[in-house]
Design an enzyme around this catalytic site. Structure first.
Site, PDB file in Angstrom:
ATOM      1  N   HIS A  62       3.094  87.418 -16.479  1.00  0.00           N
ATOM      2  CA  HIS A  62       3.889  87.467 -15.252  1.00  0.00           C
ATOM      3  C   HIS A  62       4.952  88.565 -15.325  1.00  0.00           C
ATOM      4  CE1 HIS A  62       5.884  85.497 -11.699  1.00  0.00           C
ATOM      5  NE2 HIS A  62       6.919  86.166 -12.190  1.00  0.00           N
ATOM      6  N   GLU A  63       5.711  88.563 -16.397  1.00  0.00           N
ATOM      7  CA  GLU A  63       6.796  89.544 -16.527  1.00  0.00           C
ATOM      8  C   GLU A  63       6.268  90.959 -16.720  1.00  0.00           C
ATOM      9  OE1 GLU A  63       9.711  88.845 -15.737  1.00  0.00           O
ATOM     10  OE2 GLU A  63       9.587  86.643 -15.790  1.00  0.00           O
ATOM     11  N   HIS A  66       5.223  92.502 -13.405  1.00  0.00           N
ATOM     12  CA  HIS A  66       6.374  93.081 -12.711  1.00  0.00           C
ATOM     13  C   HIS A  66       6.727  94.437 -13.307  1.00  0.00           C
ATOM     14  CE1 HIS A  66       7.184  89.728 -10.163  1.00  0.00           C
ATOM     15  NE2 HIS A  66       7.648  88.916 -11.090  1.00  0.00           N
TER      16      HIS A  66
END
Length: 213
Positions: A62-63, A66
Site C-alpha cells: 500500500h505505502e 503511493h
C-alpha cells in the site's frame, strides 16, 4: 527480490521505518487474533508469521504504491512511521482485539501537485490492496483443495486484511485516501468503495472451518 534500481530509491531511514512498522503491525494483529491469555509460544510464532505475510505485505505494498506513483509524476515521496500510533495499535489490539492500523504515512514532497495527480497517487494505495486479493484468493482455494488449513488461513486472512485496509483508507475523511479520490473522480471513488466493502463483508462472513471440519 527487489530490483536494485527500486531498492536504491528507498533510503536507509525509510527502510528502517518500514521494517519497524511491519513488525509492529504484525505484532498487533497477532495479539488481536490470539489475545493475551493463550501465550503458547508455537501459536504466537505461527500467528506472527501469518500476520507478517498478510498484514505486513498489505501495508508495505500500500505505502510503496503511493510512493512510486508519486515518483512517476516526478515527486519525491517517503514513508514516515508514527511511533505513537504503532504503540497505540498494539495496545488497542491487546485491550479490544481490534487493530487500529495507522502506522504512519507516505509523505509527498512537491508544491504543485494537481488534484488529478493527488487523486491518482491516493488511488494507488487501496487499488494495490484490491489487486493483492487475487493471490490471496488463489492461496485460499489452494489450501482448501489440498486440505492444508494453514495455507487456507493465510488466504482468507490476506483477503480480509487487504479489503479492510482498502475500505478504511477509502473513507472520505481527513488525510485518508478517500478524501483525495472523491473530489478527483467520483465514479471511480464509488466503484472502489462498493468493491472494497462488498469483499470485506463477504470475507468477514466466510467460515473457513466449513471445508475442514
Amino acid at each position: 527480490m527487489i530490483p536494485m534500481h527500486i531498492w536504491e530509491q528507498i533510503p536507509q531511514r525509510e527502510r528502517r521505518d518500514l521494517l519497524i512498522a511491519w513488525l509492529a503491525l504484525s505484532a498487533a494483529f497477532t495479539v488481536a487474533m490470539i489475545g493475551t491469555s493463550r501465550l503458547i509460544p508455537t501459536l504466537i510464532l505461527e500467528m506472527f508469521l501469518i500476520s507478517m505475510i498478510t498484514a505486513g505485505v498489505a501495508f508495505i505494498v500500500h505505502e510503496m504504491a503511493h510512493k512510486f506513483t508519486a515518483m512517476r509524476y516526478g515527486y519525491w515521496a517517503e514513508f514516515q512511521m508514527n511511533p505513537t500510533m504503532l504503540v497505540v495499535a498494539v495496545a488497542v489490539a491487546a485491550l479490544a482485539k481490534v487493530v487500529f492500523a495507522a502506522p504512519g504515512a507516505t509523505m509527498i514532497y512537491g508544491s504543485q501537485i494537481s488534484e488529478g495527480e493527488n487523486g491518482k497517487i491516493s488511488l494507488a494505495g487501496p487499488l494495490s490492496n484490491l489487486l493483492l486479493l487475487i493471490p490471496f484468493f488463489l492461496l485460499l482455494i489452494a489450501g482448501i483443495n489440498i486440505g492444508i488449513f494453514e495455507v487456507a488461513l493465510v488466504g482468507i486472512m490476506g483477503i480480509r486484511i487487504n479489503a479492510m485496509i482498502a475500505a478504511f483508507n477509502l473513507l472520505p475523511l481527513g488525510p485518508l485516501d478517500g478524501a483525495k479520490i472523491l473530489p478527483w473522480n467520483t465514479p471511480v471513488y464509488i466503484a472502489m468503495v462498493l468493491i472494497a466493502f462488498a469483499i470485506l463483508f463477504s470475507a468477514l462472513n466466510y467460515n473457513l472451518a466449513g471445508p475442514f471440519f
